[in-house]
Design a protein around this motif. Structure first.
Motif, PDB file in Angstrom:
ATOM      1  N   THR A 281      11.320  11.265   4.170  1.00 18.37           N
ATOM      2  CA  THR A 281      12.031  10.250   4.956  1.00 18.37           C
ATOM      3  C   THR A 281      11.034   9.248   5.549  1.00 18.37           C
ATOM      4  O   THR A 281       9.944   9.631   5.947  1.00 18.37           O
ATOM      5  CB  THR A 281      12.810  10.930   6.105  1.00 18.37           C
ATOM      6  OG1 THR A 281      13.775  11.824   5.523  1.00 18.37           O
ATOM      7  CG2 THR A 281      13.529   9.901   6.968  1.00 18.37           C
ATOM      8  N   GLY A 282      11.429   7.993   5.570  1.00 21.95           N
ATOM      9  CA  GLY A 282      10.577   6.959   6.154  1.00 21.95           C
ATOM     10  C   GLY A 282      10.303   5.857   5.143  1.00 21.95           C
ATOM     11  O   GLY A 282      10.695   5.938   3.978  1.00 21.95           O
ATOM     12  N   SER A 283       9.579   4.837   5.614  1.00 21.72           N
ATOM     13  CA  SER A 283       9.390   3.636   4.791  1.00 21.72           C
ATOM     14  C   SER A 283       8.457   3.870   3.607  1.00 21.72           C
ATOM     15  O   SER A 283       8.507   3.136   2.623  1.00 21.72           O
ATOM     16  CB  SER A 283       8.859   2.503   5.662  1.00 21.72           C
ATOM     17  OG  SER A 283       7.600   2.877   6.220  1.00 21.72           O
TER      18      SER A 283
ATOM     19  N   LEU B 140       0.840  -1.211   0.000  1.00 24.80           N
ATOM     20  CA  LEU B 140       0.000   0.000   0.000  1.00 24.80           C
ATOM     21  C   LEU B 140       0.873   1.259   0.000  1.00 24.80           C
ATOM     22  O   LEU B 140       0.602   2.237  -0.714  1.00 24.80           O
ATOM     23  CB  LEU B 140      -0.937  -0.007   1.209  1.00 24.80           C
ATOM     24  CG  LEU B 140      -1.999  -1.121   1.250  1.00 24.80           C
ATOM     25  CD1 LEU B 140      -2.807  -1.047   2.540  1.00 24.80           C
ATOM     26  CD2 LEU B 140      -2.912  -1.035   0.033  1.00 24.80           C
ATOM     27  N   LYS B 141       1.957   1.213   0.787  1.00 21.12           N
ATOM     28  CA  LYS B 141       2.867   2.371   0.836  1.00 21.12           C
ATOM     29  C   LYS B 141       3.456   2.630  -0.543  1.00 21.12           C
ATOM     30  O   LYS B 141       3.547   3.764  -1.005  1.00 21.12           O
ATOM     31  CB  LYS B 141       3.990   2.108   1.856  1.00 21.12           C
ATOM     32  CG  LYS B 141       3.503   2.052   3.294  1.00 21.12           C
ATOM     33  CD  LYS B 141       4.652   1.822   4.270  1.00 21.12           C
ATOM     34  CE  LYS B 141       4.134   1.887   5.708  1.00 21.12           C
ATOM     35  NZ  LYS B 141       5.227   1.823   6.699  1.00 21.12           N
ATOM     36  N   LYS B 142       3.808   1.533  -1.222  1.00 18.27           N
ATOM     37  CA  LYS B 142       4.432   1.654  -2.547  1.00 18.27           C
ATOM     38  C   LYS B 142       3.435   2.212  -3.557  1.00 18.27           C
ATOM     39  O   LYS B 142       3.770   3.070  -4.378  1.00 18.27           O
ATOM     40  CB  LYS B 142       4.939   0.272  -2.992  1.00 18.27           C
ATOM     41  CG  LYS B 142       5.807   0.282  -4.234  1.00 18.27           C
ATOM     42  CD  LYS B 142       6.481  -1.069  -4.440  1.00 18.27           C
ATOM     43  CE  LYS B 142       7.422  -1.051  -5.628  1.00 18.27           C
ATOM     44  NZ  LYS B 142       8.133  -2.341  -5.791  1.00 18.27           N
TER      45      LYS B 142
ATOM     46  N   VAL C 271       0.747  14.393  11.943  1.00 16.23           N
ATOM     47  CA  VAL C 271       1.831  14.150  12.886  1.00 16.23           C
ATOM     48  C   VAL C 271       2.933  13.501  12.078  1.00 16.23           C
ATOM     49  O   VAL C 271       2.678  12.589  11.288  1.00 16.23           O
ATOM     50  CB  VAL C 271       1.421  13.199  14.036  1.00 16.23           C
ATOM     51  CG1 VAL C 271       2.662  12.786  14.853  1.00 16.23           C
ATOM     52  CG2 VAL C 271       0.395  13.868  14.944  1.00 16.23           C
ATOM     53  N   LYS C 272       4.156  14.046  12.238  1.00 20.40           N
ATOM     54  CA  LYS C 272       5.315  13.436  11.593  1.00 20.40           C
ATOM     55  C   LYS C 272       6.446  13.400  12.600  1.00 20.40           C
ATOM     56  O   LYS C 272       6.353  14.017  13.655  1.00 20.40           O
ATOM     57  CB  LYS C 272       5.726  14.279  10.371  1.00 20.40           C
ATOM     58  CG  LYS C 272       4.813  14.056   9.185  1.00 20.40           C
ATOM     59  CD  LYS C 272       5.183  14.926   7.994  1.00 20.40           C
ATOM     60  CE  LYS C 272       6.600  14.668   7.540  1.00 20.40           C
ATOM     61  NZ  LYS C 272       6.884  13.235   7.293  1.00 20.40           N
ATOM     62  N   GLY C 273       7.507  12.633  12.261  1.00 19.29           N
ATOM     63  CA  GLY C 273       8.673  12.667  13.115  1.00 19.29           C
ATOM     64  C   GLY C 273       8.929  11.418  13.937  1.00 19.29           C
ATOM     65  O   GLY C 273       9.884  11.359  14.698  1.00 19.29           O
ATOM     66  N   ARG C 274       8.087  10.395  13.783  1.00 20.20           N
ATOM     67  CA  ARG C 274       8.381   9.179  14.564  1.00 20.20           C
ATOM     68  C   ARG C 274       9.659   8.513  14.049  1.00 20.20           C
ATOM     69  O   ARG C 274      10.250   7.688  14.731  1.00 20.20           O
ATOM     70  CB  ARG C 274       7.196   8.213  14.555  1.00 20.20           C
ATOM     71  CG  ARG C 274       6.101   8.724  15.459  1.00 20.20           C
ATOM     72  CD  ARG C 274       4.895   7.849  15.637  1.00 20.20           C
ATOM     73  NE  ARG C 274       3.814   8.689  16.199  1.00 20.20           N
ATOM     74  CZ  ARG C 274       2.538   8.559  15.860  1.00 20.20           C
ATOM     75  NH1 ARG C 274       2.172   7.627  15.001  1.00 20.20           N
ATOM     76  NH2 ARG C 274       1.606   9.372  16.362  1.00 20.20           N
ATOM     77  N   GLY C 275      10.108   8.947  12.851  1.00 18.84           N
ATOM     78  CA  GLY C 275      11.406   8.491  12.344  1.00 18.84           C
ATOM     79  C   GLY C 275      12.515   9.450  12.744  1.00 18.84           C
ATOM     80  O   GLY C 275      13.684   9.252  12.409  1.00 18.84           O
TER      81      GLY C 275
HETATM   82  O1  DER Z   1       9.342  10.324  10.685  1.00 21.93           O
HETATM   83  C1  DER Z   1       8.734  10.842   9.734  1.00 21.93           C
HETATM   84  O2  DER Z   1       8.425  12.036   9.676  1.00 21.93           O
HETATM   85  C2  DER Z   1       8.221   9.935   8.646  1.00 21.93           C
HETATM   86  O3  DER Z   1       7.991  10.654   7.462  1.00 21.93           O
HETATM   87  C3  DER Z   1       6.904   9.364   9.152  1.00 21.93           C
HETATM   88  O4  DER Z   1       6.079  10.452   9.393  1.00 21.93           O
HETATM   89  C4  DER Z   1       6.292   8.370   8.206  1.00 21.93           C
HETATM   90  O5  DER Z   1       7.114   7.239   8.222  1.00 21.93           O
HETATM   91  P1  DER Z   1       6.602   5.875   7.556  1.00 21.93           P
HETATM   92  O6  DER Z   1       6.300   6.209   6.118  1.00 21.93           O
HETATM   93  O7  DER Z   1       7.791   4.956   7.703  1.00 21.93           O
HETATM   94  O8  DER Z   1       5.398   5.414   8.322  1.00 21.93           O
END
Ligand code: DER
Length: 235
Positions: free
Chosen positions: A28-30, A6-8, A97-101
């Protein structure tokens, strides 16, 4: 379909909006990883030309370098045509919300400099209100007296049952350090934080705070990939 499928799907859809000659914010992120991968592929195939990438983290910088995507920075390109990035939560008003990475500061700098900001998510990221997932709301803070800053953040949102925790590596308990040499204090809420703009302002007024992970009124389009297909939400 797996969550990564789904992400792809969302990422590839977003890259359809990329035109040759653009200055692109690379997320940034998966999820964003798939978009960067796709941009590199189209450049290699000659289907995209004259792209300049502005990475939102050292990790994305490395990935883009390995794909041969020409890179620059905000000093050289203070206006960015389009950014594509993931999100941890998306509310009905396209607040994020962003930034968990851990990349929230550079992401917010790049995405705040963009004419268009396309967010790519799988459907699991949709929430009724920010903080509603009871998962982390990241705040980047300086290392100096981080406990002082964390306790002031926690007190700010006492009414929302807030708990502030220093982000550490699970195995070593060492503090996570961002690309900018700062710490991250994650806020966990029991209840809605109410007025998001007021919450944002009060967080940013604390001197030890560098930036927070609420991206308010910044996304122009959100592409959601779900089991039943793609949904586009425009501002
Ligand atoms: O950390 C981040 O800001 C990432 O962009 C996060 O918001 C999404 O990461 P994910 O695509 O790996 O879920």
């Amino acid at each position: 379909l797996t969550q990564d499928d789904l992400k792809k799907i969302a990422a590839y859809k977003a890259v359809e909006y990329v035109e040759s000659g653009m200055v692109l914010g690379l997320g940034t992120g998966s999820t964003a990883k798939h978009a960067v991968e796709r941009i590199g592929e189209l450049l290699r195939q000659g289907k995209l030309k004259d792209i300049v990438g502005i990475p939102t983290s050292k990790k994305t910088h490395e990935q883009a370098l390995s794909l041969g995507i020409p890179l620059s920075d905000l000093d050289s390109h203070p206006v960015v045509d389009l950014a594509i990035d993931g999100a941890d939560e998306v509310d009905p008003f396209l607040n994020l919300v962003k930034g968990r990475g851990g990349s929230l500061l550079r992401e917010k700098m790049v995405e705040g400099a963009c004419k268009k900001f396309i967010v790519i998510v799988d459907e699991s990221k949709l929430v009724n209100y920010l903080g509603g997932s009871r998962l982390a709301m990241p705040v980047e803070v300086i290392q100096f007296c981080w406990k002082f800053t964390a306790s002031r953040l926690q007190n700010l949102f006492h009414q929302s049952g807030c708990v502030a925790k220093l982000r550490t590596f699970p195995d070593t308990a060492d503090p996570f350090v961002t690309d900018n040499g700062n710490f991250v204090v994650d806020l966990y809420f029991d209840r809605s934080i109410g007025d998001l703009k007021a919450a944002s302002d009060s967080i940013l007024q604390l001197p030890g705070v560098v930036e927070h992970g609420m991206f308010l009124d910044m996304a122009t389009t959100v592409i959601v990939a779900g089991e039943l297909g793609l949904t586009l939400k425009n501002k």
